[in-house]
Each structure stands twice: as structure tokens, then as C-alpha cells.
Design a protein around this motif. Structure first.
Motif, PDB file in Angstrom:
ATOM      1  N   ASP A 153       0.684  -1.139   0.103  1.00  0.00           N
ATOM      2  CA  ASP A 153      -0.175   0.457   0.168  1.00  0.00           C
ATOM      3  C   ASP A 153       0.858   1.469   0.254  1.00  0.00           C
ATOM      4  O   ASP A 153       1.488   2.021   1.376  1.00  0.00           O
ATOM      5  CB  ASP A 153      -1.161   0.278   1.250  1.00  0.00           C
ATOM      6  CG  ASP A 153      -1.876   1.098   1.102  1.00  0.00           C
ATOM      7  OD1 ASP A 153      -2.696   1.656   0.011  1.00  0.00           O
ATOM      8  OD2 ASP A 153      -2.649   1.150   2.221  1.00  0.00           O
ATOM      9  N   ILE A 161      -6.456  12.852  -4.913  1.00  0.00           N
ATOM     10  CA  ILE A 161      -5.491  12.060  -4.888  1.00  0.00           C
ATOM     11  C   ILE A 161      -4.336  11.737  -5.182  1.00  0.00           C
ATOM     12  O   ILE A 161      -4.102  11.423  -6.417  1.00  0.00           O
ATOM     13  CB  ILE A 161      -6.329  10.234  -4.366  1.00  0.00           C
ATOM     14  CG1 ILE A 161      -7.383   9.879  -3.815  1.00  0.00           C
ATOM     15  CG2 ILE A 161      -4.622  10.292  -3.865  1.00  0.00           C
ATOM     16  CD1 ILE A 161      -8.043   8.679  -3.759  1.00  0.00           C
ATOM     17  N   ARG A 162      -3.372  12.229  -4.352  1.00  0.00           N
ATOM     18  CA  ARG A 162      -1.672  12.103  -5.082  1.00  0.00           C
ATOM     19  C   ARG A 162      -1.180  10.806  -4.446  1.00  0.00           C
ATOM     20  O   ARG A 162      -1.013  10.679  -3.713  1.00  0.00           O
ATOM     21  CB  ARG A 162      -1.448  13.136  -4.785  1.00  0.00           C
ATOM     22  CG  ARG A 162      -2.295  14.325  -5.784  1.00  0.00           C
ATOM     23  CD  ARG A 162      -1.326  15.995  -5.726  1.00  0.00           C
ATOM     24  NE  ARG A 162      -2.296  16.822  -6.427  1.00  0.00           N
ATOM     25  CZ  ARG A 162      -1.788  17.967  -6.347  1.00  0.00           C
ATOM     26  NH1 ARG A 162      -0.888  18.300  -5.478  1.00  0.00           N
ATOM     27  NH2 ARG A 162      -2.157  18.808  -7.296  1.00  0.00           N
ATOM     28  N   GLU A 163      -0.521  10.160  -5.199  1.00  0.00           N
ATOM     29  CA  GLU A 163       0.472   8.987  -4.878  1.00  0.00           C
ATOM     30  C   GLU A 163       1.702   9.838  -5.055  1.00  0.00           C
ATOM     31  O   GLU A 163       2.250  10.625  -4.719  1.00  0.00           O
ATOM     32  CB  GLU A 163       0.214   7.987  -5.569  1.00  0.00           C
ATOM     33  CG  GLU A 163       0.977   7.039  -5.391  1.00  0.00           C
ATOM     34  CD  GLU A 163       1.392   4.995  -6.355  1.00  0.00           C
ATOM     35  OE1 GLU A 163       2.366   5.322  -7.120  1.00  0.00           O
ATOM     36  OE2 GLU A 163       0.242   5.473  -7.007  1.00  0.00           O
ATOM     37  N   HIS A 171      -0.804   7.408  -0.283  1.00  0.00           N
ATOM     38  CA  HIS A 171      -1.696   8.707  -0.807  1.00  0.00           C
ATOM     39  C   HIS A 171      -1.717   9.963   0.041  1.00  0.00           C
ATOM     40  O   HIS A 171      -1.237  10.109   0.885  1.00  0.00           O
ATOM     41  CB  HIS A 171      -1.969   8.034  -0.996  1.00  0.00           C
ATOM     42  CG  HIS A 171      -2.536   6.422  -1.709  1.00  0.00           C
ATOM     43  ND1 HIS A 171      -2.274   5.561  -1.887  1.00  0.00           N
ATOM     44  CD2 HIS A 171      -2.418   7.023  -3.162  1.00  0.00           C
ATOM     45  CE1 HIS A 171      -2.533   4.809  -2.703  1.00  0.00           C
ATOM     46  NE2 HIS A 171      -2.193   5.454  -3.797  1.00  0.00           N
ATOM     47  N   PRO A 176      -3.663   5.450   3.630  1.00  0.00           N
ATOM     48  CA  PRO A 176      -3.709   3.627   3.247  1.00  0.00           C
ATOM     49  C   PRO A 176      -5.074   4.234   1.544  1.00  0.00           C
ATOM     50  O   PRO A 176      -5.147   5.600   1.628  1.00  0.00           O
ATOM     51  CB  PRO A 176      -4.084   3.635   3.948  1.00  0.00           C
ATOM     52  CG  PRO A 176      -3.709   3.240   4.481  1.00  0.00           C
ATOM     53  CD  PRO A 176      -3.574   4.239   5.097  1.00  0.00           C
ATOM     54  N   GLN A 177      -4.678   3.768   0.846  1.00  0.00           N
ATOM     55  CA  GLN A 177      -5.538   3.967  -0.587  1.00  0.00           C
ATOM     56  C   GLN A 177      -7.188   3.896  -0.485  1.00  0.00           C
ATOM     57  O   GLN A 177      -7.760   5.374  -0.409  1.00  0.00           O
ATOM     58  CB  GLN A 177      -5.104   3.111  -1.796  1.00  0.00           C
ATOM     59  CG  GLN A 177      -6.513   3.335  -2.424  1.00  0.00           C
ATOM     60  CD  GLN A 177      -6.177   4.869  -3.749  1.00  0.00           C
ATOM     61  OE1 GLN A 177      -4.939   4.680  -3.766  1.00  0.00           O
ATOM     62  NE2 GLN A 177      -7.272   4.643  -4.554  1.00  0.00           N
ATOM     63  N   GLU A 178      -7.133   3.209   0.684  1.00  0.00           N
ATOM     64  CA  GLU A 178      -9.208   2.712   1.207  1.00  0.00           C
ATOM     65  C   GLU A 178      -9.340   4.295   1.977  1.00  0.00           C
ATOM     66  O   GLU A 178     -10.353   4.656   2.118  1.00  0.00           O
ATOM     67  CB  GLU A 178      -9.364   1.861   2.162  1.00  0.00           C
ATOM     68  CG  GLU A 178      -8.922   0.337   1.519  1.00  0.00           C
ATOM     69  CD  GLU A 178      -7.761   0.262   1.177  1.00  0.00           C
ATOM     70  OE1 GLU A 178      -7.042   0.437   2.627  1.00  0.00           O
ATOM     71  OE2 GLU A 178      -7.072  -0.670   0.539  1.00  0.00           O
ATOM     72  N   ASP A 179      -8.253   5.567   3.233  1.00  0.00           N
ATOM     73  CA  ASP A 179      -8.682   5.923   3.235  1.00  0.00           C
ATOM     74  C   ASP A 179      -8.589   7.483   2.319  1.00  0.00           C
ATOM     75  O   ASP A 179      -9.108   8.084   2.600  1.00  0.00           O
ATOM     76  CB  ASP A 179      -7.241   6.529   4.481  1.00  0.00           C
ATOM     77  CG  ASP A 179      -7.843   5.232   6.059  1.00  0.00           C
ATOM     78  OD1 ASP A 179      -8.885   4.080   5.848  1.00  0.00           O
ATOM     79  OD2 ASP A 179      -6.540   4.805   6.744  1.00  0.00           O
ATOM     80  N   ALA A 180      -7.884   7.502   1.620  1.00  0.00           N
ATOM     81  CA  ALA A 180      -7.807   8.291   0.551  1.00  0.00           C
ATOM     82  C   ALA A 180      -9.065   8.983   0.152  1.00  0.00           C
ATOM     83  O   ALA A 180      -9.521   9.377  -0.146  1.00  0.00           O
ATOM     84  CB  ALA A 180      -6.642   8.229  -0.476  1.00  0.00           C
ATOM     85  N   THR A 181      -9.683   7.392  -0.148  1.00  0.00           N
ATOM     86  CA  THR A 181     -10.506   7.476  -1.607  1.00  0.00           C
ATOM     87  C   THR A 181     -11.516   7.787  -1.076  1.00  0.00           C
ATOM     88  O   THR A 181     -12.769   8.379  -0.710  1.00  0.00           O
ATOM     89  CB  THR A 181     -10.671   6.179  -2.129  1.00  0.00           C
ATOM     90  OG1 THR A 181      -9.935   6.345  -2.347  1.00  0.00           O
ATOM     91  CG2 THR A 181     -11.976   5.638  -2.868  1.00  0.00           C
TER      92      THR A 181
END
Length: 91
Positions: free
Chosen positions: A12, A80-82, A15, A60-65
């Protein structure tokens, strides 16, 4: 025997959540920012009006989404930016 190098890939990648425009309902956006960050309502409003603003860093991706969806639900524009990989890991 040849030397072998392996690049460890994190499952993960962190982000960032960036607010790009607060929209018409700035106070609603500030309240969502307050819930996500724990900042005071005043600081959240200042953050929501000074765009682009980094709202969450290294999540993490889920929290950012979920954060981007919550901001968009109140009329804001967010993305969202990686996070880039560190220079010492680049080839």
C-alpha cells in the motif's frame, strides 16, 4: 555468482488527499476537513479556503478514497496523489 538486487514493493503506497477547490459550501467542507484532521473549525476553514491544500498526508488508498468522496459529497473538488518513491529507491 552475480549480485542480485531486489526492489521491495510496498503493498500500500502512501497517498495524499489534496483539496483543489472548496466549492460553494465552504463551511460544510471545513466541517468535513475538521472531522478528518481533528483541527479546530477555524483552522479547517482557513485550510479549506487556501487551495490547493494538503488535507491528509501518507494515508492508505482506502482512507484517501473515503476522504475524497466525503469532500466531493459536500461540493468540494479533491484528488488523491500517490506519494513519490524516495530517491534512494529509484533506479
Amino acid at each position: 555468482m552475480a549480485d542480485e538486487y531486489f526492489l521491495l514493493v510496498c503493498d500500500d503506497v502512501p497517498h495524499d488527499v489534496v483539496l483543489t477547490a472548496p466549492g460553494a459550501r465552504v463551511l460544510d467542507v471545513a466541517q468535513v476537513v475538521r472531522q478528518m484532521t481533528g483541527l479546530s473549525l477555524w483552522r479547517s476553514k482557513v485550510l479549506a479556503t487556501q487551495v490547493p491544500a494538503l488535507i491528509l498526508d501518507g494515508v492508505p488508498q482506502e482512507d484517501a478514497t473515503a476522504a475524497v468522496l466525503a469532500l466531493r459529497d459536500v461540493g468540494a473538488q479533491a484528488e488523491i496523489r500517490e506519494q513519490p518513491e524516495p530517491d534512494d529507491l529509484k533506479h
